[in-house]
Design a protein around this motif. Structure first.
Motif, PDB file in Angstrom:
ATOM      1  N   ARG A   1       1.440   7.599  -6.703  1.00 13.30           N
ATOM      2  CA  ARG A   1       0.365   8.520  -7.066  1.00 13.30           C
ATOM      3  C   ARG A   1       0.947   9.856  -7.531  1.00 13.30           C
ATOM      4  NH1 ARG A   1      -4.395   6.276  -5.319  1.00 13.30           N
ATOM      5  NH2 ARG A   1      -4.225   4.726  -3.625  1.00 13.30           N
TER       6      ARG A   1
ATOM      7  N   ASP B   1       1.067   4.274  -2.800  1.00 11.44           N
ATOM      8  CA  ASP B   1       0.869   5.693  -2.483  1.00 11.44           C
ATOM      9  C   ASP B   1       2.001   6.544  -3.053  1.00 11.44           C
ATOM     10  OD1 ASP B   1      -1.536   5.368  -1.199  1.00 11.44           O
ATOM     11  OD2 ASP B   1      -0.659   5.186   0.805  1.00 11.44           O
ATOM     12  N   GLU B   2       3.212   6.004  -3.056  1.00 15.74           N
ATOM     13  CA  GLU B   2       4.350   6.753  -3.599  1.00 15.74           C
ATOM     14  C   GLU B   2       4.236   6.936  -5.107  1.00 15.74           C
ATOM     15  OE1 GLU B   2       7.795   4.608  -2.414  1.00 15.74           O
ATOM     16  OE2 GLU B   2       7.640   5.178  -0.292  1.00 15.74           O
TER      17      GLU B   2
ATOM     18  N   GLU C   1      -6.613   3.470  -8.152  1.00 19.18           N
ATOM     19  CA  GLU C   1      -7.647   2.924  -7.258  1.00 19.18           C
ATOM     20  C   GLU C   1      -7.173   1.569  -6.733  1.00 19.18           C
ATOM     21  OE1 GLU C   1     -11.640   0.946  -8.557  1.00 19.18           O
ATOM     22  OE2 GLU C   1     -11.986   3.111  -8.416  1.00 19.18           O
TER      23      GLU C   1
ATOM     24  N   GLN D   1      -4.953   8.577 -12.101  1.00 21.06           N
ATOM     25  CA  GLN D   1      -5.644   8.289 -10.844  1.00 21.06           C
ATOM     26  C   GLN D   1      -5.550   6.794 -10.562  1.00 21.06           C
ATOM     27  OE1 GLN D   1      -9.620   9.839 -10.724  1.00 21.06           O
ATOM     28  NE2 GLN D   1      -9.038  11.835 -11.549  1.00 21.06           N
TER      29      GLN D   1
ATOM     30  N   ALA E   1       0.831  -1.212   0.000  1.00 22.59           N
ATOM     31  CA  ALA E   1       0.000   0.000   0.000  1.00 22.59           C
ATOM     32  C   ALA E   1       0.864   1.260   0.000  1.00 22.59           C
ATOM     33  CB  ALA E   1      -0.935  -0.008   1.201  1.00 22.59           C
ATOM     34  N   ALA E   2       1.956   1.232   0.770  1.00 18.49           N
ATOM     35  CA  ALA E   2       2.842   2.401   0.821  1.00 18.49           C
ATOM     36  C   ALA E   2       3.521   2.630  -0.530  1.00 18.49           C
ATOM     37  CB  ALA E   2       3.888   2.207   1.918  1.00 18.49           C
TER      38      ALA E   2
END
Length: 268
Positions: free
Chosen positions: A235, A232-233, A242, A240, A228-229
């Motif tokens: 993005r 996030d990096e 999801e 976009q 997940a981390a």
């Protein structure tokens, strides 16, 4: 003739059998209760269903009813996810129906090696879904291309401006597509396995943006925070992202169809 069949949802190993409490209150397809059938070191999660709906001929007609398919799929996946919460699970194809429990036991014996292999692969892991969408490119200002020498023809000037807008849009699209490839490659390095599914049509995704990536990633449970981390990096503007999950490992446990069962064919 029998008027009921045995609907199969998923298979686990005997040592991973879900606690009976997990199935309490879980409703299967057609509102049926869920139970287990154990054989050859494997456990099948099943329900009794009426053949007037789930026999081969009625099933062909039912699969043309999108409301029926949607309701059945939700019930099917609800059972699978309940089992997968506590057990390494191999979901089976939607609407797989056997004549009775003896046929289920025969299937578990015949396909023991196949199920054992996929269950070993997904043990301690869950599936995560990642979709990447191209953001709508901002329209360039009306005066873009104005630095080019004006011609004596208004029509020529209009075509120049239109060409500039199209070039800007194409550049944004190529950049977004490249970002999606980088996202996939980076996530593959964290996952144990990955699958790329076909991008969904906007009518299915429910979004206006074009889907660039529709990926599934099998991730060790102890690396889910890292996954997940990492996402996030990745993005940033232009794309976009999801994230959905964790899910039962649907994309990594699909076996070929069993000729002894009535099944929904195709990608239902």
């Amino acid at each position: 003739m029998a008027d009921s069949g045995t609907y199969l949802y998923a298979v686990t190993r005997e040592e991973d059998r879900a606690d009976p409490a997990v199935l309490e209150g879980v409703t299967g397809v057609a509102g049926a209760a869920v139970r287990t059938v154990a054989h050859a070191g494997l456990v099948a999660y099943v329900s009794t269903v009426p053949l007037e709906q789930f026999g081969e001929e009625p099933l062909r007609r039912s699969l043309e009813d999108l409301d029926w398919v949607g309701e059945t799929a939700r019930a099917h996946h609800g059972v699978v996810e309940a089992v997968a919460e506590s057990s390494s699970t191999a979901p089976v194809r939607l609407v797989t129906v056997y004549g009775g429990e003896d046929q289920v036991r025969d299937m578990l014996a015949r396909r023991h090696e196949e199920f054992s292999e996929v269950l070993s692969q997904v043990a301690g892991r869950r599936e995560w879904g990642v979709k990447a969408y191209a953001e709508r490119a901002a329209e360039p200002p009306p005066d873009q291309g104005a630095d080019e020498p004006a011609s004596s023809s208004p029509g020529t000037d209009y075509l120049k401006r239109r060409k500039a807008r199209l070039r800007s849009r194409d550049d944004a699209w190529r950049e977004a597509a490249g970002r999606a490839e980088d996202i996939h490659a980076t996530l593959v390095a964290v996952a144990v396995a990955s699958r790329r599914h076909r991008p969904q049509d906007p009518r299915l995704s429910g979004r206006d943006e074009v889907m660039l990536l529709n990926g599934a990633y099998l991730v060790d449970d102890d690396r889910r925070a890292e996954f997940a981390a990492t996402l996030d990096e990745l993005r940033g503007p232009g794309v976009q992202i999801e994230l959905t999950g964790p899910w039962a490992p649907y994309s990594f446990t699909q076996l070929g169809p069993d000729p002894s069962a009535a099944e929904a064919r195709g990608d239902t």
